[in-house]
Design an enzyme around this catalytic site. Structure first.
Site, PDB file in Angstrom:
ATOM      1  N   GLU A 156     -74.517 -27.682 -32.896  1.00  0.00           N
ATOM      2  CA  GLU A 156     -74.855 -27.698 -31.459  1.00  0.00           C
ATOM      3  C   GLU A 156     -76.303 -28.187 -31.283  1.00  0.00           C
ATOM      4  O   GLU A 156     -77.135 -27.989 -32.173  1.00  0.00           O
ATOM      5  CB  GLU A 156     -74.644 -26.308 -30.831  1.00  0.00           C
ATOM      6  CG  GLU A 156     -75.364 -25.168 -31.545  1.00  0.00           C
ATOM      7  CD  GLU A 156     -76.609 -24.746 -30.835  1.00  0.00           C
ATOM      8  OE1 GLU A 156     -76.907 -25.313 -29.783  1.00  0.00           O
ATOM      9  OE2 GLU A 156     -77.296 -23.856 -31.368  1.00  0.00           O
ATOM     10  N   SER A 171     -77.090 -22.321 -36.938  1.00  0.00           N
ATOM     11  CA  SER A 171     -76.617 -21.843 -35.631  1.00  0.00           C
ATOM     12  C   SER A 171     -75.248 -21.177 -35.731  1.00  0.00           C
ATOM     13  O   SER A 171     -74.509 -21.404 -36.691  1.00  0.00           O
ATOM     14  CB  SER A 171     -76.498 -23.010 -34.649  1.00  0.00           C
ATOM     15  OG  SER A 171     -77.748 -23.524 -34.391  1.00  0.00           O
ATOM     16  N   THR A 226     -84.457 -17.279 -28.589  1.00  0.00           N
ATOM     17  CA  THR A 226     -83.200 -17.705 -27.959  1.00  0.00           C
ATOM     18  C   THR A 226     -82.263 -16.497 -27.959  1.00  0.00           C
ATOM     19  O   THR A 226     -82.641 -15.442 -28.467  1.00  0.00           O
ATOM     20  CB  THR A 226     -82.537 -18.855 -28.753  1.00  0.00           C
ATOM     21  OG1 THR A 226     -82.023 -18.315 -29.971  1.00  0.00           O
ATOM     22  CG2 THR A 226     -83.513 -19.966 -29.076  1.00  0.00           C
ATOM     23  N   CYS A 227     -81.043 -16.686 -27.452  1.00  0.00           N
ATOM     24  CA  CYS A 227     -80.176 -15.502 -27.433  1.00  0.00           C
ATOM     25  C   CYS A 227     -79.710 -15.120 -28.837  1.00  0.00           C
ATOM     26  O   CYS A 227     -79.257 -14.010 -29.056  1.00  0.00           O
ATOM     27  CB  CYS A 227     -78.998 -15.701 -26.488  1.00  0.00           C
ATOM     28  SG  CYS A 227     -78.221 -17.270 -26.682  1.00  0.00           S
ATOM     29  N   ASN A 228     -79.839 -16.040 -29.788  1.00  0.00           N
ATOM     30  CA  ASN A 228     -79.386 -15.718 -31.140  1.00  0.00           C
ATOM     31  C   ASN A 228     -80.508 -15.447 -32.132  1.00  0.00           C
ATOM     32  O   ASN A 228     -80.253 -15.043 -33.256  1.00  0.00           O
ATOM     33  CB  ASN A 228     -78.525 -16.854 -31.698  1.00  0.00           C
ATOM     34  CG  ASN A 228     -77.148 -16.832 -31.096  1.00  0.00           C
ATOM     35  OD1 ASN A 228     -76.638 -15.753 -30.788  1.00  0.00           O
ATOM     36  ND2 ASN A 228     -76.568 -17.985 -30.885  1.00  0.00           N
ATOM     37  N   ARG A 229     -81.739 -15.735 -31.753  1.00  0.00           N
ATOM     38  CA  ARG A 229     -82.830 -15.523 -32.714  1.00  0.00           C
ATOM     39  C   ARG A 229     -84.169 -15.322 -32.033  1.00  0.00           C
ATOM     40  O   ARG A 229     -84.412 -15.854 -30.941  1.00  0.00           O
ATOM     41  CB  ARG A 229     -82.919 -16.670 -33.710  1.00  0.00           C
ATOM     42  CG  ARG A 229     -83.419 -17.990 -33.138  1.00  0.00           C
ATOM     43  CD  ARG A 229     -83.461 -19.066 -34.193  1.00  0.00           C
ATOM     44  NE  ARG A 229     -82.105 -19.424 -34.612  1.00  0.00           N
ATOM     45  CZ  ARG A 229     -81.629 -19.233 -35.826  1.00  0.00           C
ATOM     46  NH1 ARG A 229     -82.407 -18.726 -36.765  1.00  0.00           N
ATOM     47  NH2 ARG A 229     -80.391 -19.569 -36.132  1.00  0.00           N
ATOM     48  N   GLY A 247     -47.196 -18.083 -21.895  1.00  0.00           N
ATOM     49  CA  GLY A 247     -47.214 -17.307 -23.143  1.00  0.00           C
ATOM     50  C   GLY A 247     -48.626 -17.036 -23.641  1.00  0.00           C
ATOM     51  O   GLY A 247     -49.612 -17.442 -23.015  1.00  0.00           O
ATOM     52  N   GLY A 281     -45.735 -22.671 -18.358  1.00  0.00           N
ATOM     53  CA  GLY A 281     -45.465 -21.603 -19.327  1.00  0.00           C
ATOM     54  C   GLY A 281     -46.614 -20.615 -19.299  1.00  0.00           C
ATOM     55  O   GLY A 281     -47.755 -21.002 -19.008  1.00  0.00           O
ATOM     56  N   GLN A 335     -78.307 -27.568 -28.531  1.00  0.00           N
ATOM     57  CA  GLN A 335     -79.132 -26.796 -27.597  1.00  0.00           C
ATOM     58  C   GLN A 335     -80.362 -26.224 -28.297  1.00  0.00           C
ATOM     59  O   GLN A 335     -81.445 -26.173 -27.722  1.00  0.00           O
ATOM     60  CB  GLN A 335     -78.286 -25.670 -27.001  1.00  0.00           C
ATOM     61  CG  GLN A 335     -78.857 -25.154 -25.705  1.00  0.00           C
ATOM     62  CD  GLN A 335     -78.130 -23.915 -25.221  1.00  0.00           C
ATOM     63  OE1 GLN A 335     -77.185 -23.456 -25.845  1.00  0.00           O
ATOM     64  NE2 GLN A 335     -78.581 -23.382 -24.114  1.00  0.00           N
TER      65      GLN A 335
END
Lengths: 448, 288
Positions: A123, A118, A57-60, A200, A198, A125
C-alpha cells in the site's frame, strides 16, 4: 592532543506497530499533528544536538533520533520520552516497544516506507504519511543533514520498489481481485449500480469488498424475497423482486451472482436484447456461484465482461505466486539504498579525519617544495609548476589506499579505531585550528 | 500553389539524418519501455535478471524532441522565416511529432493514463517517417504566407495530431478490452493499462478537438478552392481528396454522436477512431 574525530553520528529508533502492540496501546501513544509538533520541540529542548522525527499512523508510532553530540540520548531515554509525552507508564509500553540502532534503523525505515512492513503489503499510503512526518519535523527545524539524507533516500527506495516490482499491484484474495477487475473497466463507482443476484454467505462476503468502493446504488434480489429483504436490511441496500430481473439488469453496471440455481439465471438470449436498452454501457458480471449462474457465452457479447470464481481464483493464484518474488526483489532494491546511505554516514563520520590527513600531508609537501624552489632559483616557471604538480599527485596517491580503507570500512568500531589510529600516528590537528597554516592549494583529487 | 513563391529547398543529407535520428529515438523509447516491462516480469521469475535498462525511455524521447527542434530551427533558417516553418509536408509532420511529444509528456506524468504515453511513441515514429518520405519524394510547397492557407494548414496539422491521439486511444482501448476479456489468462499483467472508461474519455476528447479543427480546415480549404479556381479546378468538390475528407468528417462526426448512436460505444468506437485516422492518412497520400 585535541580529538578531531567527531562524536559518531548514530541513528536510533524506538517504536511499536500492529505486530508488537495492541490497538489500545497504539491509540494511547499516537500523536495528533499538533501533539507531534509539541513533542518534537520538547525533544529538541532536551536533546538540542539531536535530529528527531516522529511517525504516527494508525498502525505504528515510531521516534527516530540522530544525536550528533552530548547529551546523547539512549534508547531507554527515548522510550521514556515517548511514554511520558503521551502519559503512558514506561513499564506498560516498554514490553511492546522495539529499539533499534544504526543499520537496523535504516533497514527498518526503508521497509516501512516501501510498505514491506505494512498490514497491507504494497500500500502506498504509508509513503505519504512518512513524508508528512518528515515535513512536519523539518518545519520545526528538527531535521538535520543525517535525517534529510536518510528520509530522502527512503523515499527514493520506496519509489524504486513500487516502480520496479509493482509490489502494490495484484491482490491475493478472490474478492479483492474482483474489485481490481472492476477498476479495469470503470473510473469511479459513485454513479454505478451494483446488482446482487442471490443472498448467500459468499455474496455477503464479496459484497463487503464491493461496498469499500462506495457504489452509487446497491440492489439485492433473490428468488426468496425474505432472504433479499433480510440482507438488504443488514447492509442497508435496496431490495427488489426477482421478477424484475430484466429491468434490474438494464439498470446495473456491476452484477454479482451467487444463487443456488442448477441452471443459468442469466443467459445470452436474455442479455443480448437488454444491451440495446442499456445503450451498450459496459457491464461487469461476477459469477461466484457453483454451478454457474451465468451462461459462459455471455462473455462473447460486446461491452460485457464476465468473470466466474475460477477466473478470479486464477488471477489470485498468479498474484500469490508473484508476491514472494516481488518481496525478494524489493528487499534487494532496499539493500542497495541501505549500502548507499551507510556509505554516506561513514563518509560523514570520517570526513574530518580525512580532511586533516590531507591537510597535514600537503603542508609537509608545500614546506619541502618551498625549500626546494628557494634552493634552486634557476628553475623556470613551467619547471616549478611541474614539480608542484608532481608533489601533489604523490600525496594523493600515497593517501588514496588508507583513505579508501577508512571511508569504506563497514564495521563501525573498526572505522572509529582506524580513524583514531590515523589521528594518533600523524599527530593530526583540525585544519581550522589557529595553530595550522591555511591550505595553500585545493585538494588534489586526481591522485586519490 | 502560387508561382511567385520560390521553390522550397530540398531536404539536405544532414536534415534527413537528423529527422531519421529523431524518429528512431521515439521508436527506441517505445522499445525501451517494453524492455523495462518485460525485464520486470522476468526479474520476478528469476532474481538474477536486472529489472532496469541502461537508458531511460524519457531520455530517448528527450533526444527525439531535441533533434526535431534543431531540425525545425534549421528549416526556419533555410526558409528565411521567423515564424514556424510550415513550408511543406516534411515540416508539417515534424511539427506534428513535436506536438504529440508534448502530449506524451502530459500523459507520461498523468498517473492513470501513463500507458497511453507509451503507445503514442510508435505513432510519433510513424508520422515522422511519413514526413521524411514525403520530404524525399518531391516537395510540395504549401504557400503558407497566405493567412487562409496558414489557417488551413495549422488546423489540419493540429486536427491530425488530435486524431492521431484518438487513434492511439482506440488501439489502447482494444488492448485493454481484449485483456479484460481474457479473464486472467497468460499475459495478464505485462503492462498496466488505464481503465476502459479513462481511455474512452481520452479518445472522446481527442476526437471532439480533432473534429472542430477538421471542420475549420474544411471551411478554410473550401474558401481557398472557391477563391482560387485554378488551385483544384472548377469541379474541385469531386476530387478524391475532398470526397475522402468528407468521409473522414462523417466518420468522426458519427463518433461524436455516440451518445445518440449507442451501438457505437466501446470497441466499435475504438475501431472507428482507428479507421478514421487511416482514412485521414489516405487523404495525405492523395495529395502527393
Amino acid at each position: 592532543m585535541e580529538n578531531i574525530i567527531p562524536s559518531e553520528t548514530s541513528v536510533l529508533m524506538v517504536g511499536l506497530n500492529h505486530r508488537t502492540a495492541p490497538v489500545r496501546l497504539r491509540e494511547a501513544l499516537a500523536f495528533s499533528d499538533q501533539a507531534a509538533e509539541e513533542a518534537l520541540l520538547a525533544f529538541k529542548q532536551r536533546f538540542p544536538s539531536s535530529e528527531v522525527i516522529i511517525i504516527s499512523t494508525c498502525n505504528r508510532v515510531e521516534l527516530y533520533a540522530a544525536p550528533h553530540g552530548s547529551p546523547l540520548p539512549t534508547a531507554d531515554e527515548l522510550v521514556a520520552f515517548l511514554a511520558d509525552n503521551r502519559g503512558v507508564a514506561s513499564a506498560e509500553a516498554g514490553g511492546s516497544i522495539y529499539r533499534m540502532q544504526q543499520q537496523a534503523v535504516v533497514e527498518h525505515l526503508f521497509n516501512v516506507v516501501s510498505s514491506l512492513d505494512s498490514l497491507v503489503l504494497g500500500e502506498t499510503q504509508i509513503l505519504s504519511q512518512v513524508k508528512h512526518a518528515y515535513q512536519r519535523a523539518a518545519a520545526v527545524q528538527a531535521v538535520g543533514p543525517v535525517f534529510h539524507a536518510l528520509f530522502q533516500r527512503s523515499f527514493a527506495a520506496a519509489k524504486d520498489v513500487h516502480e520496479q516490482t509493482g509490489l502494490g499491484d495484484g491482490h491475493v484474495s478472490v474478492a479483492s481481485v474482483a474489485v481490481d477487475l472492476l477498476r479495469g473497466v470503470f473510473d469511479g463507482f459513485n454513479d454505478k449500480t451494483v446488482l446482487l443476484v442471490g443472498a448467500g454467505k459468499m455474496a455477503a462476503l464479496m459484497l463487503q469488498h464491493l461496498m469499500a468502493v462506495h457504489p452509487g446504488r446497491t440492489i439485492v434480489t433473490n428468488r426468496t424475497a425474505e432472504k433479499s429483504a433480510e440482507m438488504a436490511g443488514r447492509y442497508r441496500l435496496e431490495s427488489a423482486d426477482f421478477s424484475r430481473l430484466h429491468e434490474l439488469l438494464t439498470a446495473a453496471d456491476i452484477v454479482l451472482t451467487s444463487t443456488g440455481s442448477p441452471v443459468p439465471v442469466i443467459t445470452t438470449e436474455m442479455l443480448k436484447p437488454l444491451m440495446k436498452a442499456r445503450q451498450y454501457r459496459p457491464l461487469v458480471i461476477v459469477d461466484i456461484a457453483v454451478p454457474r449462474d451465468v451462461d459462459s457465452q455471455v462473455a462473447r457479447l460486446g461491452n460485457v465482461y464476465l468473470y466466474n470464481i475460477d477466473d478470479l481464483e486464477r488471477v489470485a493464484q498468479n498474484n500469490r505466486g508473484q508476491r514472494g518474488a516481488k518481496v525478494d526483489l524489493s528487499r534487494e532494491i532496499i539493500q542497495r539504498h541501505i549500502a548507499d546511505f551507510m556509505h554516506f554516514l561513514a563518509a560523514r563520520n570520517t570526513g574530518p579525519v580525512v580532511k586533516a590527513l590531507y591537510h597535514h600531508c600537503r603542508q609537509i609537501s608545500d614546506q619541502e617544495l618551498d625549500a626546494l624552489l628557494a634552493a634552486n632559483p634557476e628553475f623556470s616557471e613551467s619547471q616549478k609548476q611541474a614539480v608542484r604538480k608532481m608533489a601533489h599527485r604523490l600525496v594523493g596517491k600515497i593517501l588514496h589506499v588508507p583513505v579508501t580503507e577508512l571511508t569504506t570500512q563497514e564495521v563501525h568500531h573498526r572505522r572509529i579505531h582506524l580513524a583514531g589510529a590515523i589521528q594518533e600516528l600523524f599527530h593530526l590537528l583540525p585544519p581550522e585550528s589557529p595553530r595550522s597554516e591555511p591550505e595553500k592549494t585545493p585538494e588534489d583529487k586526481s591522485g586519490g | 500553389m502560387s508561382s511567385s513563391i520560390e521553390p522550397y529547398t530540398h531536404l539536405t543529407v544532414l536534415q534527413f539524418a537528423a529527422a531519421s535520428g529523431a524518429a528512431l529515438s521515439f521508436l527506441a523509447a517505445f522499445w525501451l519501455q517494453f524492455q523495462i516491462s518485460g525485464r520486470r516480469r522476468a526479474a520476478l521469475q528469476n532474481a538474477s535478471v536486472k529489472s532496469t535498462v541502461p537508458i531511460s525511455p524519457n531520455w530517448a524521447v528527450g533526444n527525439g524532441v531535441f533533434l526535431t527542434t534543431l531540425l525545425l530551427i534549421s528549416r526556419m533558417v533555410d526558409a528565411h522565416r521567423i515564424t514556424l516553418p510550415l513550408s511543406d509536408y516534411f515540416d508539417a509532420f515534424l511539427l506534428l511529432g513535436l506536438v504529440l511529444s508534448l502530449l506524451w509528456a502530459y500523459l507520461r506524468w498523468t498517473r492513470h493514463l501513463w500507458a497511453l504515453a507509451t503507445f503514442l511513441l510508435p505513432m510519433i515514429f510513424a508520422l515522422m517517417v511519413l514526413g521524411i518520405v514525403l520530404g524525399l519524394s518531391g516537395v510540395k510547397h504549401f504557400g503558407a504566407h497566405n493567412p487562409w492557407v496558414a489557417a488551413h494548414i495549422a488546423s489540419v496539422l493540429l486536427g491530425t495530431a488530435s486524431f492521431a491521439a484518438g487513434c492511439v486511444g482506440g488501439i489502447t482501448y482494444l488492448l485493454a478490452d481484449r485483456r479484460l476479456k481474457k479473464r486472467g489468462q497468460a499475459g495478464w499483467d505485462l503492462f498496466a493499462l488505464p481503465s476502459l472508461a479513462s481511455i474512452e474519455k481520452f479518445t472522446r476528447h481527442a476526437i471532439v478537438l480533432g473534429f472542430a479543427l477538421l471542420t475549420l480546415a474544411a471551411i478554410t480549404g473550401i474558401f481557398r478552392a472557391v477563391r482560387d479556381p485554378q488551385l483544384m479546378g472548377r469541379h474541385w468538390y469531386f476530387s478524391p481528396k475532398v470526397l475522402l475528407t468528407a468521409v473522414v468528417w462523417l466518420v468522426y462526426g458519427s463518433l461524436l454522436n455516440m451518445r445518440f448512436v449507442p451501438i457505437l460505444r466501446g470497441a466499435r468506437c475504438a475501431w472507428l477512431s482507428i479507421i478514421g485516422f487511416a482514412l485521414l492518412m489516405t487523404v495525405f497520400a492523395l495529395m502527393l
